[in-house]
Write a protein that holds these residues in place. Structure first.
Motif, short mmCIF file in Angstrom:
data_model
loop_
_atom_site.label_atom_id
_atom_site.label_comp_id
_atom_site.label_asym_id
_atom_site.label_seq_id
_atom_site.Cartn_x
_atom_site.Cartn_y
_atom_site.Cartn_z
N PRO A 133 -22.18 -5.79 -9.88
CA PRO A 133 -23.29 -4.86 -10.17
C PRO A 133 -23.90 -5.04 -11.56
O PRO A 133 -25.11 -4.92 -11.72
CB PRO A 133 -22.62 -3.47 -10.04
CG PRO A 133 -21.15 -3.73 -10.19
CD PRO A 133 -20.91 -5.10 -9.65
N PHE A 134 -23.04 -5.37 -12.54
CA PHE A 134 -23.55 -5.54 -13.91
C PHE A 134 -24.55 -6.70 -13.98
O PHE A 134 -25.63 -6.58 -14.54
CB PHE A 134 -22.37 -5.78 -14.87
CG PHE A 134 -22.80 -6.23 -16.24
CD1 PHE A 134 -23.35 -5.33 -17.14
CD2 PHE A 134 -22.67 -7.55 -16.65
CE1 PHE A 134 -23.76 -5.73 -18.41
CE2 PHE A 134 -23.07 -7.97 -17.91
CZ PHE A 134 -23.62 -7.05 -18.80
N LEU A 135 -24.16 -7.83 -13.36
CA LEU A 135 -25.03 -9.02 -13.37
C LEU A 135 -26.33 -8.76 -12.61
O LEU A 135 -27.41 -9.16 -13.05
CB LEU A 135 -24.30 -10.21 -12.75
CG LEU A 135 -23.66 -11.20 -13.70
CD1 LEU A 135 -22.93 -12.28 -12.92
CD2 LEU A 135 -24.69 -11.84 -14.63
N CYS A 136 -26.20 -8.12 -11.45
CA CYS A 136 -27.41 -7.86 -10.64
C CYS A 136 -28.38 -6.96 -11.42
O CYS A 136 -29.59 -7.16 -11.36
CB CYS A 136 -27.03 -7.20 -9.32
SG CYS A 136 -26.26 -8.37 -8.18
N GLU A 137 -27.81 -6.00 -12.15
CA GLU A 137 -28.64 -5.11 -12.98
C GLU A 137 -29.29 -5.91 -14.10
O GLU A 137 -30.49 -5.84 -14.33
CB GLU A 137 -27.71 -4.02 -13.56
CG GLU A 137 -28.35 -3.10 -14.56
CD GLU A 137 -29.17 -2.01 -13.91
OE1 GLU A 137 -29.99 -1.41 -14.63
OE2 GLU A 137 -29.03 -1.77 -12.69
N ARG A 138 -28.47 -6.73 -14.78
CA ARG A 138 -28.94 -7.48 -15.94
C ARG A 138 -29.98 -8.53 -15.54
O ARG A 138 -30.96 -8.76 -16.26
CB ARG A 138 -27.74 -8.15 -16.60
CG ARG A 138 -28.08 -8.79 -17.92
CD ARG A 138 -26.86 -9.30 -18.61
NE ARG A 138 -27.23 -10.32 -19.58
CZ ARG A 138 -26.35 -11.02 -20.27
NH1 ARG A 138 -25.07 -10.82 -20.11
NH2 ARG A 138 -26.75 -11.93 -21.12
N LEU A 139 -29.76 -9.18 -14.41
CA LEU A 139 -30.70 -10.23 -13.97
C LEU A 139 -31.81 -9.67 -13.06
O LEU A 139 -32.59 -10.42 -12.49
CB LEU A 139 -29.92 -11.35 -13.23
CG LEU A 139 -28.85 -12.08 -14.04
CD1 LEU A 139 -28.11 -13.09 -13.17
CD2 LEU A 139 -29.46 -12.79 -15.24
N ARG A 140 -31.80 -8.36 -12.90
CA ARG A 140 -32.82 -7.65 -12.08
C ARG A 140 -32.89 -8.20 -10.66
O ARG A 140 -33.98 -8.50 -10.15
CB ARG A 140 -34.20 -7.74 -12.75
CG ARG A 140 -34.26 -7.08 -14.11
CD ARG A 140 -35.71 -6.95 -14.57
NE ARG A 140 -35.80 -6.46 -15.92
CZ ARG A 140 -35.83 -7.25 -17.01
NH1 ARG A 140 -35.77 -8.57 -16.86
NH2 ARG A 140 -35.93 -6.74 -18.21
N ILE A 141 -31.73 -8.38 -10.06
CA ILE A 141 -31.69 -8.90 -8.69
C ILE A 141 -31.83 -7.73 -7.71
O ILE A 141 -30.99 -6.83 -7.68
CB ILE A 141 -30.40 -9.71 -8.45
CG1 ILE A 141 -30.53 -11.03 -9.23
CG2 ILE A 141 -30.18 -9.99 -6.97
CD1 ILE A 141 -29.26 -11.79 -9.38
N LYS A 142 -32.93 -7.72 -6.97
CA LYS A 142 -33.24 -6.61 -6.07
C LYS A 142 -33.21 -7.04 -4.60
O LYS A 142 -33.10 -6.23 -3.71
CB LYS A 142 -34.64 -6.06 -6.37
CG LYS A 142 -34.84 -5.51 -7.77
CD LYS A 142 -34.37 -4.07 -7.85
CE LYS A 142 -34.96 -3.35 -9.05
NZ LYS A 142 -34.51 -3.88 -10.33
N VAL A 143 -33.39 -8.33 -4.38
CA VAL A 143 -33.49 -8.85 -3.01
C VAL A 143 -32.34 -9.82 -2.77
O VAL A 143 -32.01 -10.62 -3.63
CB VAL A 143 -34.85 -9.58 -2.80
CG1 VAL A 143 -34.91 -10.23 -1.43
CG2 VAL A 143 -36.00 -8.62 -2.97
N ILE A 144 -31.74 -9.74 -1.58
CA ILE A 144 -30.67 -10.67 -1.21
C ILE A 144 -31.16 -11.47 -0.01
O ILE A 144 -31.67 -10.87 0.93
CB ILE A 144 -29.38 -9.88 -0.83
CG1 ILE A 144 -28.88 -9.06 -2.03
CG2 ILE A 144 -28.29 -10.81 -0.33
CD1 ILE A 144 -28.41 -9.88 -3.22
N PRO A 145 -31.06 -12.82 0.02
CA PRO A 145 -30.49 -13.67 -1.02
C PRO A 145 -31.45 -13.91 -2.20
O PRO A 145 -32.66 -13.97 -2.01
CB PRO A 145 -30.24 -14.99 -0.29
CG PRO A 145 -31.27 -15.03 0.80
CD PRO A 145 -31.50 -13.60 1.20
N THR A 146 -30.86 -14.05 -3.39
CA THR A 146 -31.60 -14.52 -4.57
C THR A 146 -30.80 -15.65 -5.21
O THR A 146 -29.58 -15.55 -5.32
CB THR A 146 -31.81 -13.39 -5.60
OG1 THR A 146 -32.83 -12.50 -5.12
CG2 THR A 146 -32.27 -13.94 -6.95
N LEU A 147 -31.49 -16.72 -5.57
CA LEU A 147 -30.86 -17.79 -6.35
C LEU A 147 -31.28 -17.64 -7.80
O LEU A 147 -32.48 -17.56 -8.09
CB LEU A 147 -31.30 -19.18 -5.86
CG LEU A 147 -31.07 -19.56 -4.40
CD1 LEU A 147 -31.53 -21.01 -4.18
CD2 LEU A 147 -29.62 -19.41 -4.01
#
Length: 227
Positions: A133-147
């Motif tokens: 969750p920390f990385l997804c928040e930090r990298l602003r990952i909102k959609v799966i899959p994301t590279l």
């Protein structure tokens, strides 16, 4: 009939002449190369050989170094902490943020497995978005899959869903390879100006449109309609 035959003969002669001309150019080039080699003395030839051997040795060394750092295979990393360590030790990294329940992540996996073997200059990883969750928040990952496409420890670019891959579930490995080449995260030898899916379009491949909704602060699947 006579006139038609004559024009065919003429065309054939022109064509043969063209072939002869191009063969001649190639032969002249080869002759020049051979002459250059003939004119080299023993010392020069030895130096040339040593340079080639040195280049070969360096590339083998580099290859071994990459393999020792886990390049050459598509691997899952267990935690966010591992992510930072892995990224620190490699110049080029592709990390797939996935979720077990997302069908499109499995499609992405298949292509990344092939590319990891082909492009050992780049490290290919996958990380469960629900466990990071920390990385997804930090990298602003909102959609799966994301590279996340990372160079020298910095995230330079993202491939979000399949939008950049022709907007279809059946995109080719070459299309993903082209997209990674655009980000300069792999050594790409094709033409960056021509996405592979452009040539598919010419043959009438139908593309499935992906939904374009965004949900603030929530990760959702690019292949689900019920989020």
């Amino acid at each position: 009939k006579m006139a038609a035959d004559t024009s065919v003969d003429l065309l054939q002669k022109v064509l043969e002449n063209e072939i002869l001309q191009s063969t001649k150019v190639v032969e002249e080039h080869l002759d020049a190369e051979i002459q250059k080699l003939d004119q080299m003395d023993e010392d020069e030839l030895e130096r040339l050989k040593q340079r080639r051997l040195e280049a070969l040795r360096k590339s083998q060394q580099q290859k071994q170094e990459w393999l020792s750092k886990g390049h050459g295979e598509y691997r899952e990393i267990p935690s966010e902490r591992d992510f930072f360590q892995e990224v620190k030790e490699s110049k080029n990294v592709v990390c797939h943020f996935y979720r077990d329940t997302t069908f499109r992540c499995q499609i992405m996996d298949r292509h990344l497995t092939v590319l990891a073997k082909k492009h050992i200059e780049t490290k290919f990883l996958k990380l469960n978005a629900e466990k990071s969750p920390f990385l997804c928040e930090r990298l602003r990952i909102k959609v799966i899959p994301t590279l996340a496409l990372i160079k020298d420890g910095k995230t330079q670019d993202y491939v979000v869903g399949f939008t950049d891959l022709g907007n279809t579930d059946d995109f080719t490995t070459e299309t993903l390879e082209w997209r990674l080449g655009c980000a300069d995260v792999i050594n790409y030898s094709g033409n960056l100006m021509e996405p592979p899916f452009q040539s598919q379009k010419k043959y009438g491949t139908s593309f499935t449109k992906l939904d374009k909704k965004t949900i603030r602060g929530k990760i959702y699947d690019s292949d689900s309609d019920d989020d």
